[in-house]
Design a protein around this motif. Structure first.
Motif, PDB file in Angstrom:
ATOM      1  N   VAL A   1       1.036  -0.839   0.047  1.00  0.00           N
ATOM      2  CA  VAL A   1      -0.187   0.110  -0.031  1.00  0.00           C
ATOM      3  C   VAL A   1       0.551   1.201  -0.194  1.00  0.00           C
ATOM      4  O   VAL A   1       1.231   1.171   0.611  1.00  0.00           O
ATOM      5  N   VAL A   2       0.437   1.889  -1.011  1.00  0.00           N
ATOM      6  CA  VAL A   2       1.093   2.646  -1.049  1.00  0.00           C
ATOM      7  C   VAL A   2       0.562   4.113  -0.450  1.00  0.00           C
ATOM      8  O   VAL A   2      -0.375   4.881  -1.445  1.00  0.00           O
ATOM      9  N   ASN A   3       0.867   5.278   0.571  1.00  0.00           N
ATOM     10  CA  ASN A   3       0.186   6.847   0.409  1.00  0.00           C
ATOM     11  C   ASN A   3       1.412   7.781  -0.354  1.00  0.00           C
ATOM     12  O   ASN A   3       2.451   7.843   0.464  1.00  0.00           O
ATOM     13  N   VAL A   4       0.752   8.674   0.388  1.00  0.00           N
ATOM     14  CA  VAL A   4       0.919  10.005  -0.795  1.00  0.00           C
ATOM     15  C   VAL A   4       1.245  10.945   0.716  1.00  0.00           C
ATOM     16  O   VAL A   4      -0.186  11.202   1.480  1.00  0.00           O
ATOM     17  N   GLY A   5       2.411  11.403   0.948  1.00  0.00           N
ATOM     18  CA  GLY A   5       2.523  11.921   2.462  1.00  0.00           C
ATOM     19  C   GLY A   5       2.276  13.520   1.724  1.00  0.00           C
ATOM     20  O   GLY A   5       1.989  14.074   1.226  1.00  0.00           O
ATOM     21  N   ASP A   6       2.327  14.770   2.912  1.00  0.00           N
ATOM     22  CA  ASP A   6       2.452  15.790   2.802  1.00  0.00           C
ATOM     23  C   ASP A   6       3.248  16.702   2.205  1.00  0.00           C
ATOM     24  O   ASP A   6       3.278  17.338   1.609  1.00  0.00           O
ATOM     25  N   CYS A   7       4.124  16.092   2.131  1.00  0.00           N
ATOM     26  CA  CYS A   7       5.874  16.572   1.650  1.00  0.00           C
ATOM     27  C   CYS A   7       4.803  16.666  -0.280  1.00  0.00           C
ATOM     28  O   CYS A   7       5.217  17.903  -1.213  1.00  0.00           O
ATOM     29  N   LEU A   8       5.069  15.595  -0.371  1.00  0.00           N
ATOM     30  CA  LEU A   8       4.575  15.338  -1.958  1.00  0.00           C
ATOM     31  C   LEU A   8       3.174  15.878  -2.526  1.00  0.00           C
ATOM     32  O   LEU A   8       3.176  16.299  -3.686  1.00  0.00           O
ATOM     33  N   SER A   9       1.974  16.170  -1.279  1.00  0.00           N
ATOM     34  CA  SER A   9       1.249  16.461  -1.341  1.00  0.00           C
ATOM     35  C   SER A   9       1.224  18.380  -1.479  1.00  0.00           C
ATOM     36  O   SER A   9       1.197  19.007  -3.328  1.00  0.00           O
ATOM     37  N   ASP A  10       2.163  19.004  -0.911  1.00  0.00           N
ATOM     38  CA  ASP A  10       2.556  19.801  -1.147  1.00  0.00           C
ATOM     39  C   ASP A  10       3.272  20.441  -2.747  1.00  0.00           C
ATOM     40  O   ASP A  10       2.864  21.310  -3.491  1.00  0.00           O
ATOM     41  N   LEU A  11       4.445  19.220  -2.941  1.00  0.00           N
ATOM     42  CA  LEU A  11       4.809  19.705  -3.764  1.00  0.00           C
ATOM     43  C   LEU A  11       3.666  19.703  -5.578  1.00  0.00           C
ATOM     44  O   LEU A  11       4.326  20.248  -5.899  1.00  0.00           O
ATOM     45  N   SER A  12       2.737  19.225  -5.222  1.00  0.00           N
ATOM     46  CA  SER A  12       2.336  18.766  -6.349  1.00  0.00           C
ATOM     47  C   SER A  12       1.193  20.294  -6.560  1.00  0.00           C
ATOM     48  O   SER A  12       0.080  20.051  -7.452  1.00  0.00           O
ATOM     49  N   GLY A  13       1.060  20.497  -4.854  1.00  0.00           N
ATOM     50  CA  GLY A  13       0.058  22.326  -5.448  1.00  0.00           C
ATOM     51  C   GLY A  13      -1.504  21.453  -5.041  1.00  0.00           C
ATOM     52  O   GLY A  13      -2.364  22.294  -5.096  1.00  0.00           O
ATOM     53  N   GLY A  14      -0.936  20.789  -4.123  1.00  0.00           N
ATOM     54  CA  GLY A  14      -2.829  19.362  -3.758  1.00  0.00           C
ATOM     55  C   GLY A  14      -2.875  18.844  -5.188  1.00  0.00           C
ATOM     56  O   GLY A  14      -4.296  18.302  -4.885  1.00  0.00           O
ATOM     57  N   HIS A  15      -2.624  18.563  -5.772  1.00  0.00           N
ATOM     58  CA  HIS A  15      -3.544  18.056  -7.390  1.00  0.00           C
ATOM     59  C   HIS A  15      -2.693  16.290  -6.243  1.00  0.00           C
ATOM     60  O   HIS A  15      -4.432  15.610  -6.904  1.00  0.00           O
ATOM     61  N   LEU A  16      -2.477  16.100  -5.534  1.00  0.00           N
ATOM     62  CA  LEU A  16      -1.991  14.037  -5.079  1.00  0.00           C
ATOM     63  C   LEU A  16      -2.520  14.696  -3.558  1.00  0.00           C
ATOM     64  O   LEU A  16      -1.669  15.607  -2.780  1.00  0.00           O
TER      65      LEU A  16
END
Length: 171
Positions: A100-115
């Motif tokens: 299972v792969v969870n998106v973390g807060d850093c990736l969410s911020d880097l994607s501008g909230g798209h992820l």
């Protein structure tokens, strides 16, 4: 010179700069998990998102605990209707590894909230009427970046290091 290194040969600076963590998590029902006022058992791990980039879990479809994700990111309440059990695909074999792969807060911020960061929790479930005796374990890899890595955040076109971002996020 040999390219094989013993565990004792690790550079102490490299260890200090490492933000990824591989760990074995254990979940066991305790006295603090008794039924709350609405009759539901309290979560073993409260609802949260992971701070890093991604989290990779070796999933075991636990017998005494369930991984759940929020059905939506807005207005999540502690009710069964708001949470979805994460379960093995029906065509998988019990012995096949599933990740299972969870998106973390850093990736969410880097994607501008798209992820979006995965809001999740671990809740107890009945296991052969002996809940307190069974422990669920899960191998987890929390992936981070080098502390000095430069991040360009889409909001405000801001450049910060990963370490600065982590401090802002955790503060």
């Amino acid at each position: 010179a040999s390219s094989v290194r013993n565990f004792g040969d690790f550079d102490s600076n490299a260890q200090r700069n490492h933000t990824s963590i591989l760990t074995l998590l254990g979940y066991q029902l305790g006295s603090r998990h008794k039924k709350g006022s609405k009759g539901f058992l309290r979560p073993l791990v409260a609802a949260h998102t992971d701070v890093g980039v991604i989290t990779v879990l070796l999933f075991d479809n636990g017998k005494c605990a369930s991984l759940q994700r929020a059905s939506s990111v807005e207005n999540v309440e502690e009710t069964n209707s708001e949470w979805i059990d994460v379960s093995l695909p029906s065509d998988s074999l019990e012995r096949d590894p599933v990740f299972v792969v969870n998106v973390g807060d850093c990736l969410s911020d880097l994607s501008g909230g798209h992820l979006r960061s995965t809001l999740h929790r671990v809740v107890p479930k009945k296991c052969h009427n002996r809940m307190k005796d069974v422990v669920r374990t899960c191998l987890a890899l929390f992936v981070g970046l080098e502390p000095s890595a430069t991040l360009t955040l889409p909001r405000g076109k801001q450049n910060v290091t990963y370490e600065e971002w982590r401090k802002m996020r955790i503060a």
